[in-house]
Design an enzyme around this catalytic site. Structure first.
Site, PDB file in Angstrom:
ATOM      1  CB  VAL A 147      -0.989   0.001   1.186  1.00  0.00           C
ATOM      2  CG1 VAL A 147      -1.820   1.276   1.201  1.00  0.00           C
ATOM      3  CG2 VAL A 147      -1.900  -1.221   1.119  1.00  0.00           C
ATOM      4  CB  CYS A 148       3.991   2.128   1.816  1.00  0.00           C
ATOM      5  SG  CYS A 148       3.355   1.979   3.506  1.00  0.00           S
ATOM      6  CB  THR A 149       4.727   0.203  -3.165  1.00  0.00           C
ATOM      7  OG1 THR A 149       5.799  -0.318  -2.369  1.00  0.00           O
ATOM      8  CG2 THR A 149       5.139   0.232  -4.626  1.00  0.00           C
ATOM      9  CG  MET A 159       5.697   6.554  -1.269  1.00  0.00           C
ATOM     10  SD  MET A 159       5.482   8.251  -0.630  1.00  0.00           S
ATOM     11  CE  MET A 159       3.826   8.158   0.092  1.00  0.00           C
TER      12      MET A 159
END
Length: 153
Positions: free
Chosen positions: A45-47, A50
């Site tokens: 999810v962080c990928t 960003m």
């Protein structure tokens, strides 16, 4: 701990980013700043969060906005991760030392997990908090909602 309130003067900070540059909020006076917080690099999810910032770089420029992709990861980690993700325009500051201090200043540090919450915080051109949204850890923030908020103010 509660997230920083809208209308509050945003705490200034200086942090090293993925390019080993010092990033300070005060350097962006006259521009809006999006603090897009993700818990940890190298997670799905962080990928996606960003990558959405990078994909929308042109939209941010048109909206006089500097997007910053914050987490408590170290600067070397952010550097390698940005390279792997092909993040070339967006700065990814590291809130590493002292660990989570900036996240604490903004009221979004999760003491139990030792990471920030997933959150978007918009700072206006005068350095005041304009908008705050904290998301469940596993939820991808809606980039279109962020762009809408930026364009409506």
């Amino acid at each position: 701990m509660s997230p920083i309130e809208v209308g509050t003067k945003a705490p200034d900070f200086t942090a090293k980013d993925n390019k080993n540059q010092n990033i300070s909020l005060s350097a962006y006076k006259g521009k809006k700043v999006l603090l897009s917080w993700h818990p940890l690099a190298w997670t799905p999810v962080c990928t996606d969060q960003m990558r959405a910032l990078e994909t929308n770089w042109g939209n941010f420029q048109n909206l006089n906005t500097i997007p910053l992709g914050f987490s408590v990861d170290s600067q070397p980690c952010k550097k390698v991760w940005a390279t792997a993700l092909q993040i070339n325009n967006v700065s990814l500051p590291a809130d590493f030392l002292p660990h989570g201090k900036i996240a604490r200043d903004y009221g979004i540090f999760n003491e139990t997990k030792g990471v920030s919450e997933r959150a978007n915080i918009i700072i206006d051109e005068d350095g005041n908090v304009q908008w705050v949204k904290v998301y469940p850890s596993g939820q991808l923030p809606d980039i279109n909602e962020v762009l809408q908020v930026l364009s409506s103010n």
